[in-house]
Design a protein around this motif. Sequence first.
Motif, PDB file in Angstrom:
ATOM      1  N   ALA A  90     -23.325  -3.914  16.316  1.00 46.97           N
ATOM      2  CA  ALA A  90     -23.293  -4.521  17.708  1.00 46.97           C
ATOM      3  C   ALA A  90     -23.246  -6.186  17.397  1.00 46.97           C
ATOM      4  CB  ALA A  90     -24.609  -4.129  18.432  1.00 46.97           C
ATOM      5  N   ALA A  91     -23.946  -6.630  16.486  1.00 46.91           N
ATOM      6  CA  ALA A  91     -23.544  -7.979  16.410  1.00 46.91           C
ATOM      7  C   ALA A  91     -22.365  -8.491  16.047  1.00 46.91           C
ATOM      8  CB  ALA A  91     -24.701  -8.658  15.240  1.00 46.91           C
ATOM      9  N   ILE A  92     -21.670  -8.022  15.123  1.00 51.13           N
ATOM     10  CA  ILE A  92     -20.363  -8.211  14.513  1.00 51.13           C
ATOM     11  C   ILE A  92     -19.219  -7.892  15.857  1.00 51.13           C
ATOM     12  CG2 ILE A  92     -18.465  -7.225  13.046  1.00 51.13           C
ATOM     13  CD1 ILE A  92     -20.646  -6.687  10.908  1.00 51.13           C
ATOM     14  N   ALA A  93     -19.608  -6.751  16.447  1.00 50.14           N
ATOM     15  CA  ALA A  93     -18.812  -6.385  17.735  1.00 50.14           C
ATOM     16  C   ALA A  93     -18.947  -7.627  18.641  1.00 50.14           C
ATOM     17  CB  ALA A  93     -18.995  -5.150  18.241  1.00 50.14           C
ATOM     18  N   TYR A  94     -20.082  -8.114  19.104  1.00 55.25           N
ATOM     19  CA  TYR A  94     -20.122  -9.242  19.992  1.00 55.25           C
ATOM     20  C   TYR A  94     -19.406 -10.286  19.521  1.00 55.25           C
ATOM     21  CZ  TYR A  94     -22.789 -12.535  22.806  1.00 55.25           C
ATOM     22  OH  TYR A  94     -23.178 -13.464  23.915  1.00 55.25           O
ATOM     23  N   GLY A  95     -19.579 -10.752  18.120  1.00 58.02           N
ATOM     24  CA  GLY A  95     -18.804 -11.908  17.786  1.00 58.02           C
ATOM     25  C   GLY A  95     -17.234 -11.750  17.943  1.00 58.02           C
ATOM     26  N   LEU A  96     -16.879 -10.446  17.860  1.00 59.29           N
ATOM     27  CA  LEU A  96     -15.313 -10.117  17.810  1.00 59.29           C
ATOM     28  C   LEU A  96     -15.035 -10.300  19.429  1.00 59.29           C
ATOM     29  CD1 LEU A  96     -14.878  -7.346  15.317  1.00 59.29           C
ATOM     30  CD2 LEU A  96     -14.183  -9.380  15.090  1.00 59.29           C
ATOM     31  N   VAL A  97     -15.731  -9.854  20.268  1.00 60.67           N
ATOM     32  CA  VAL A  97     -15.377  -9.991  21.563  1.00 60.67           C
ATOM     33  C   VAL A  97     -15.243 -11.340  22.011  1.00 60.67           C
ATOM     34  CG1 VAL A  97     -15.820  -7.508  22.274  1.00 60.67           C
ATOM     35  CG2 VAL A  97     -17.669  -9.299  22.680  1.00 60.67           C
ATOM     36  N   ARG A  98     -16.227 -12.137  21.589  1.00 56.20           N
ATOM     37  CA  ARG A  98     -16.466 -13.413  22.047  1.00 56.20           C
ATOM     38  C   ARG A  98     -15.021 -14.389  21.765  1.00 56.20           C
ATOM     39  NH1 ARG A  98     -20.871 -15.838  24.474  1.00 56.20           N
ATOM     40  NH2 ARG A  98     -20.097 -17.757  23.675  1.00 56.20           N
ATOM     41  N   ILE A  99     -14.704 -13.855  20.355  1.00 55.96           N
ATOM     42  CA  ILE A  99     -13.227 -14.521  19.938  1.00 55.96           C
ATOM     43  C   ILE A  99     -12.249 -13.931  20.798  1.00 55.96           C
ATOM     44  CG2 ILE A  99     -11.718 -14.992  17.904  1.00 55.96           C
ATOM     45  CD1 ILE A  99     -14.175 -14.014  16.117  1.00 55.96           C
ATOM     46  N   GLY A 100     -12.352 -12.843  21.423  1.00 55.94           N
ATOM     47  CA  GLY A 100     -11.161 -12.213  22.467  1.00 55.94           C
ATOM     48  C   GLY A 100     -10.590 -11.246  21.763  1.00 55.94           C
ATOM     49  N   LEU A 101     -11.001 -10.451  20.655  1.00 56.56           N
ATOM     50  CA  LEU A 101     -10.338  -9.374  20.023  1.00 56.56           C
ATOM     51  C   LEU A 101     -10.613  -8.086  21.149  1.00 56.56           C
ATOM     52  CD1 LEU A 101     -10.072 -11.341  17.907  1.00 56.56           C
ATOM     53  CD2 LEU A 101     -10.521  -9.351  16.370  1.00 56.56           C
ATOM     54  N   ARG A 102      -9.761  -7.223  20.914  1.00 55.65           N
ATOM     55  CA  ARG A 102     -10.061  -5.849  21.806  1.00 55.65           C
ATOM     56  C   ARG A 102     -10.700  -5.105  20.891  1.00 55.65           C
ATOM     57  NH1 ARG A 102      -4.255  -4.122  22.430  1.00 55.65           N
ATOM     58  NH2 ARG A 102      -4.487  -5.154  20.299  1.00 55.65           N
ATOM     59  N   VAL A 103     -11.840  -4.654  21.405  1.00 53.64           N
ATOM     60  CA  VAL A 103     -12.792  -4.023  20.277  1.00 53.64           C
ATOM     61  C   VAL A 103     -13.451  -2.595  20.782  1.00 53.64           C
ATOM     62  CG1 VAL A 103     -15.335  -4.175  19.099  1.00 53.64           C
ATOM     63  CG2 VAL A 103     -13.588  -6.286  19.340  1.00 53.64           C
ATOM     64  N   ALA A 104     -13.418  -1.704  20.067  1.00 52.55           N
ATOM     65  CA  ALA A 104     -14.134  -0.329  20.386  1.00 52.55           C
ATOM     66  C   ALA A 104     -15.484  -0.383  19.526  1.00 52.55           C
ATOM     67  CB  ALA A 104     -13.088   0.819  20.302  1.00 52.55           C
ATOM     68  N   VAL A 105     -16.435  -0.001  20.197  1.00 51.25           N
ATOM     69  CA  VAL A 105     -17.506   0.233  19.395  1.00 51.25           C
ATOM     70  C   VAL A 105     -18.007   1.906  19.455  1.00 51.25           C
ATOM     71  CG1 VAL A 105     -19.941  -0.608  19.113  1.00 51.25           C
ATOM     72  CG2 VAL A 105     -18.240  -2.224  20.011  1.00 51.25           C
ATOM     73  N   LEU A 106     -18.338   2.498  18.363  1.00 50.15           N
ATOM     74  CA  LEU A 106     -18.365   3.862  18.410  1.00 50.15           C
ATOM     75  C   LEU A 106     -19.812   3.960  17.624  1.00 50.15           C
ATOM     76  CD1 LEU A 106     -15.161   4.939  17.038  1.00 50.15           C
ATOM     77  CD2 LEU A 106     -15.661   4.507  19.290  1.00 50.15           C
ATOM     78  N   ASP A 107     -20.705   4.879  18.370  1.00 49.60           N
ATOM     79  CA  ASP A 107     -22.117   5.157  17.720  1.00 49.60           C
ATOM     80  C   ASP A 107     -22.284   6.566  17.803  1.00 49.60           C
ATOM     81  OD1 ASP A 107     -24.534   3.460  16.683  1.00 49.60           O
ATOM     82  OD2 ASP A 107     -25.096   4.934  18.021  1.00 49.60           O
ATOM     83  N   GLU A 108     -22.650   7.066  16.765  1.00 49.55           N
ATOM     84  CA  GLU A 108     -23.145   8.509  16.702  1.00 49.55           C
ATOM     85  C   GLU A 108     -24.258   9.059  17.558  1.00 49.55           C
ATOM     86  OE1 GLU A 108     -23.525   9.822  12.764  1.00 49.55           O
ATOM     87  OE2 GLU A 108     -24.274  11.897  13.155  1.00 49.55           O
ATOM     88  N   GLY A 109     -25.078   8.115  17.631  1.00 52.43           N
ATOM     89  CA  GLY A 109     -26.268   8.522  18.786  1.00 52.43           C
ATOM     90  C   GLY A 109     -27.819   8.771  18.140  1.00 52.43           C
ATOM     91  N   ASP A 110     -28.511   9.452  19.184  1.00 47.24           N
ATOM     92  CA  ASP A 110     -29.926   9.422  18.922  1.00 47.24           C
ATOM     93  C   ASP A 110     -30.488  10.405  17.567  1.00 47.24           C
ATOM     94  OD1 ASP A 110     -30.406   7.828  20.901  1.00 47.24           O
ATOM     95  OD2 ASP A 110     -30.879   9.475  22.210  1.00 47.24           O
ATOM     96  N   ALA A 125     -25.512  -4.741  26.331  1.00 46.93           N
ATOM     97  CA  ALA A 125     -25.222  -5.277  27.787  1.00 46.93           C
ATOM     98  C   ALA A 125     -24.059  -6.443  27.695  1.00 46.93           C
ATOM     99  CB  ALA A 125     -26.538  -5.631  28.426  1.00 46.93           C
ATOM    100  N   SER A 126     -24.218  -7.039  26.634  1.00 38.51           N
ATOM    101  CA  SER A 126     -23.164  -8.158  26.716  1.00 38.51           C
ATOM    102  C   SER A 126     -21.943  -7.606  26.167  1.00 38.51           C
ATOM    103  CB  SER A 126     -23.584  -9.204  25.506  1.00 38.51           C
ATOM    104  OG  SER A 126     -24.930  -9.915  26.327  1.00 38.51           O
ATOM    105  N   LEU A 127     -21.958  -6.609  25.191  1.00 39.46           N
ATOM    106  CA  LEU A 127     -20.615  -5.894  24.934  1.00 39.46           C
ATOM    107  C   LEU A 127     -19.960  -5.516  26.141  1.00 39.46           C
ATOM    108  CD1 LEU A 127     -21.664  -4.179  21.440  1.00 39.46           C
ATOM    109  CD2 LEU A 127     -19.744  -6.093  21.817  1.00 39.46           C
ATOM    110  N   ASP A 128     -20.828  -4.739  26.783  1.00 38.69           N
ATOM    111  CA  ASP A 128     -20.328  -3.969  28.061  1.00 38.69           C
ATOM    112  C   ASP A 128     -19.667  -5.093  29.124  1.00 38.69           C
ATOM    113  OD1 ASP A 128     -19.816  -2.237  30.023  1.00 38.69           O
ATOM    114  OD2 ASP A 128     -21.908  -1.765  30.179  1.00 38.69           O
ATOM    115  N   LEU A 129     -20.144  -5.989  29.237  1.00 37.49           N
ATOM    116  CA  LEU A 129     -19.735  -7.285  30.177  1.00 37.49           C
ATOM    117  C   LEU A 129     -18.472  -7.809  29.563  1.00 37.49           C
ATOM    118  CD1 LEU A 129     -23.079  -9.050  31.112  1.00 37.49           C
ATOM    119  CD2 LEU A 129     -21.567  -7.459  32.417  1.00 37.49           C
TER     120      LEU A 129
END
Lengths: 405, 94
Positions: A18-38, A169-173
């Motif tokens: 999530a931290a890396i993805a957050y950095g990537l979207v802040r740079i402006g990359l188009r990012v998909a984040v996938l998570d297996e779950g609970d 939440a920030s990734l979502d936004l």
Amino acid sequence: MPSKEYDAVVIGAGLVGAAIAYGLVRIGLRVAVLDEGDSVHRPSHGNFGLVWVQGKGVGRPEYARWTLESSERWFDLNASLVEDCGVDPGYRRPGGITPALSEDELCALKTMLERVRSESAAADFEFEILDDARIRTLLPACGPEVVGGAWTAYDGHVDPLRLLRALHASLDLHGARVRSQTKVRAIVPLPGGGFEIAVASGPSASSEDLAGYDPPKGSSLDGGETNKRLQAQRVVIAAGHGSKALGSMVGIEVPVSPEHGQILVTERTASILEYPTLSVRQSDEGSILLGGSKEDRGFDISAPVRTSAEIAARSLRIFPQIAKLRIVRSWGALRVMTPDGFPIYAASDEYAGAFAVACHSGVTLAANHVWQTSRWIERGTIPPEMACFSPRRFESPSSDVSKIA
Amino acid sequence: MFRRLPDFPAGPSLTIDFEGEALPARAGESVAAALLAAKVAVFRATPVHAAPRAPWCMIGECHECLLEIDGEPNRRSCMVQVRNGMKVRRRQGP
Ligand SMILES: Cc1cc2nc3c(=O)[nH]c(=O)nc-3n(C[C@H](O)[C@H](O)[C@H](O)COP(=O)(O)OP(=O)(O)OC[C@H]3O[C@@H](n4cnc5c(N)ncnc54)[C@H](O)[C@@H]3O)c2cc1C
């Protein structure tokens, strides 16, 4: 290179992904984040919440510096998350204290911190050895057995669940909502660059063992599971204990194994601990967290009473007044450990654009993952000064394997 | 704010003592339920920020409903059944 649907797919939405993805979207990359779950073992949901520098990186000054830098950048991370989504992880950095219960422990602390200072050639690395009077002015709750301790300026803490929530939440936004219950089953490097990522999503995707089963493209399984394929220019493997299997699909060794840690939480009480320690800290809401256990228990996440008793006993020697507080919860969680305890930052030699990251201090290093690691991924290479964190260090039998990260 | 459901089994009526006041309760319900039915809105103040709190989950998870019950502090009042003459108070001290 032909342009793909995504600039990057991040596998794993724990603290690291999530931290890396957050950095990537802040740079402006188009990012998909996938998570297996609970259903999988996720330390991001069960950790202690320290941003801890003191004692990290003995024998590996790069790690001492890397950790220190993240602690400095944590202020920006906290501010940026609050600004983006309004959820405040509550980063506080009063400095951290390690209480010593004997003169030997105190000596060992001093030696360790002096070594970190001299190895990292940071003459301004600020620490203080506290005598029995000084530690009591800082932490009046110390019991009679405490003989002193060590303090460094760089240690702090956050609410780790609010951190994870703020990242999501920030990734979502930023248009990169975390896709939960989405298990990556295969990463296929494409001729000409980029990757195809095969995912199974739906309620049964994470609970069922799908290994070896290859349903036809786009098919729907019982349990509402669907299979999809995404294409991305880059892929980042940040899947915690799942990274080993995923890494092998792009030629990256991720030799991680579980180390069991247990945490007890007391009922909330008035603020009595102004400084966090490595094994006892008080949250901003007043709960006191007790932890610090390390056990090899495989993938067992139970929280045995015997371990709880040991944790409580040690905590009470340091802060006797905790004895009157009720324990309201306890749990076990599994650290993502590398053989030498230092993190892994890897770029695939075979397939440009494939990366893997694994570490046991994902809270502490979150700020670096947001502000720095994302940049390496955008550029496609890990800088040479980080080469010591490549998993190649585990290949040679003579590699430096100290167990003190 | 809260009412007992019309089909709540009409057990024997009891009385509990909340902060020195006699409140009605029904056998089989929890202390938290009895206080909510008696329109008690604030169960405690948080120890650090002194924010008012009331029961939230009613199943023992959230720890918002903590009260002193028969002299024992910080009990989850949603998990304790009422007894006639029970003494219930808000948290004393930190
Ligand atoms: C008891 C304990 C205390 C700790 N205390 C601290 C502390 O005080 N400070 C600190 O800095 N660190 C602490 N840590 C470590 C910290 O929690 C971890 O470093 C961090 O959570 C690791 O995050 P992660 O994202 O790598 O892993 P995870 O939390 O495991 O996340 C990985 C994610 O990948 C997903 N995934 C796995 N396989 C797949 C797949 N095939 N497809 C899709 N998704 C997949 C999983 O669903 C999971 O959500 C502690 C750990 C423990 C156990």
